[in-house]
Design an enzyme around this catalytic site. Structure first.
Site, short mmCIF file in Angstrom:
data_model
loop_
_atom_site.label_atom_id
_atom_site.label_comp_id
_atom_site.label_asym_id
_atom_site.label_seq_id
_atom_site.Cartn_x
_atom_site.Cartn_y
_atom_site.Cartn_z
N LYS A 90 109.35 72.64 -20.54
CA LYS A 90 108.33 72.01 -19.72
C LYS A 90 107.42 73.09 -19.17
O LYS A 90 107.81 74.27 -19.08
CB LYS A 90 108.98 71.25 -18.56
CG LYS A 90 108.13 70.11 -18.01
CD LYS A 90 108.24 68.86 -18.88
CE LYS A 90 107.55 67.68 -18.22
NZ LYS A 90 107.71 66.44 -19.00
N GLY A 192 99.34 55.60 -12.37
CA GLY A 192 98.68 56.51 -13.30
C GLY A 192 98.72 55.95 -14.71
O GLY A 192 98.81 54.74 -14.92
N HIS A 193 98.67 56.85 -15.70
CA HIS A 193 98.61 56.40 -17.10
C HIS A 193 99.79 55.50 -17.45
O HIS A 193 99.61 54.37 -17.91
CB HIS A 193 98.59 57.61 -18.03
CG HIS A 193 97.32 58.40 -17.96
ND1 HIS A 193 96.09 57.86 -18.28
CD2 HIS A 193 97.08 59.68 -17.61
CE1 HIS A 193 95.15 58.78 -18.14
NE2 HIS A 193 95.72 59.90 -17.71
N VAL A 194 101.01 55.99 -17.25
CA VAL A 194 102.19 55.22 -17.65
C VAL A 194 102.34 53.98 -16.79
O VAL A 194 102.59 52.88 -17.29
CB VAL A 194 103.47 56.08 -17.59
CG1 VAL A 194 104.69 55.25 -17.96
CG2 VAL A 194 103.35 57.28 -18.52
#
Length: 365
Positions: A90, A192-194
């Protein structure tokens, strides 16, 4: 969370890396572009370390280190339990994703990724989009989640959300005897996106959806699209609910939240949801809350990335693989119940078993 981070700060960088059993930690700095980043490679037993890059404003640099070490470790388990030939890694870039981005900051970061010679493959995470990935890709081939126009899989968020949805339905089946989410009160923390893609899926099932986020524009965009109830971020844990879906940052399952949560299921996209893995997974079990292990059900994004890495990208194959999260989650619950252990431990055992089997195989060579 603050107490945990303070305890970590008392340890040296090497002690922290050793505690989580990391192979390599790289600090990246470029004065010209303002880049400050950390890349953590946790384990490469199953293949090159893969995991997204997160851009976030951390209160202290020590918080960024703590975050990337936990996130990369989680990627090892995520990739293992998903059956991918990838290790865990990561990266975090310190900065405000809404103000501090530039083409050359990401190009500089791409050079650092490339310097690792393929030991780490990066992709999107919080604060990163396909345009940023496009800039990184100018400097290294060790990047995935590229835009579709470049032959990539594009934004992995829809696939991540679909995997969480599969895990949520498997959880509902276990708790309610029926996988339908119709009428279930579901709190999505993080739009957000998810989180927004997850809301799309829940809306199709006529769930009663509550959303919270620190950014007002995200809430407005979802509210304009779906019938949802917006709640304040500090009211999330006190909201009457059937399912809690943490889709923002980690450590939201802790002593305080578990005293306040009224849900029967925790099933969300955030990484490292448990502030303390053993303590809070056990507390979920004691309270009768079914916890869907985050590194299992949020693996859709890395599955999508994987099919871009190993071949010409095929979305249908990525979706089919992600759909298997339902069956894996179901079997995991059966194992946890049969062995009288919490669900996080059951998922961890599954991941570690695959890693150990690969180590044993390598000893034959």
């Amino acid at each position: 969370m603050q107490t945990v981070v303070k305890e970590q700060q008392a340890l040296s960088i090497f002690d922290q890396a050793a505690q989580y059993e990391h192979e390599q930690v790289v600090f990246c700095h470029d004065k010209a572009t303002g880049l400050r980043a950390i890349i953590a490679i946790h384990d490469t037993t199953l293949g090159p370390a893969a995991g997204g890059t997160r851009m976030w404003t951390y209160a202290q640099e020590a918080d960024a280190l703590h975050d990337v070490l936990r996130l990369s470790r989680g990627m090892t388990f995520k990739n293992a339990v998903a059956g991918l030939n990838l290790g865990g890694g990561k990266a975090v870039i310190l900065g405000d994703a809404r103000k501090d981005k530039s083409e050359f900051l990401f190009r500089a970061f791409g050079k650092y990724v490339d310097s690792l010679g393929g030991r780490y493959i990066t992709a999107e995470d919080v604060g990163i989009n396909t345009r940023d990935i496009e800039h990184i890709a100018t400097q290294t081939q060790h990047v995935s989640g590229k835009p579709e126009m470049m032959g990539g899989g594009g934004d992995p968020s829809p696939i991540t959300a679909y995997g969480v949805y599969m895990g949520m339905k498997a959880s509902a089946k276990k708790v309610y005897g029926n996988e339908s989410l119709n009428g279930k009160r579901i709190v999505v923390q993080g739009a957000g996106h998810v989180g927004s893609y997850l809301v799309d899926l829940l809306a199709k099932e006529n769930a009663n959806i509550y959303i919270a986020d620190i950014y007002e524009d995200r809430l407005q965009a979802i509210a304009a699209k779906h019938k949802v109830t917006v709640i304040a971020p500090d009211a999330v844990y006190d909201q009457p609910m059937d399912i809690y879906a943490p889709c923002a940052l980690g450590a939201t399952i802790n002593d305080d939240s578990l005293e306040r949560l009224s849900c029967a299921i925790i099933s969300g996209a955030a990484n490292n949801q448990l502030q303390d893995e053993r303590t809070h997974a056990d507390k979920c079990r004691q309270k009768g809350i079914l916890y869907a292990p985050d590194f299992l059900i949020n693996s859709g994004g890395i599955i999508n990335v994987y099919y871009e890495i190993i071949q010409q990208y095929n979305r249908e194959r990525a979706m089919q693989h992600t759909e298997q999260i339902y069956d894996i989650t179901t079997k995991l619950y059966q194992t946890a119940e049969a062995e009288s252990i919490n669900t996080h431990e059951a998922a961890l055992r599954l991941a570690l078993q695959r890693i150990e089997q690969m180590k044993n195989l390598k000893r034959l060579y």
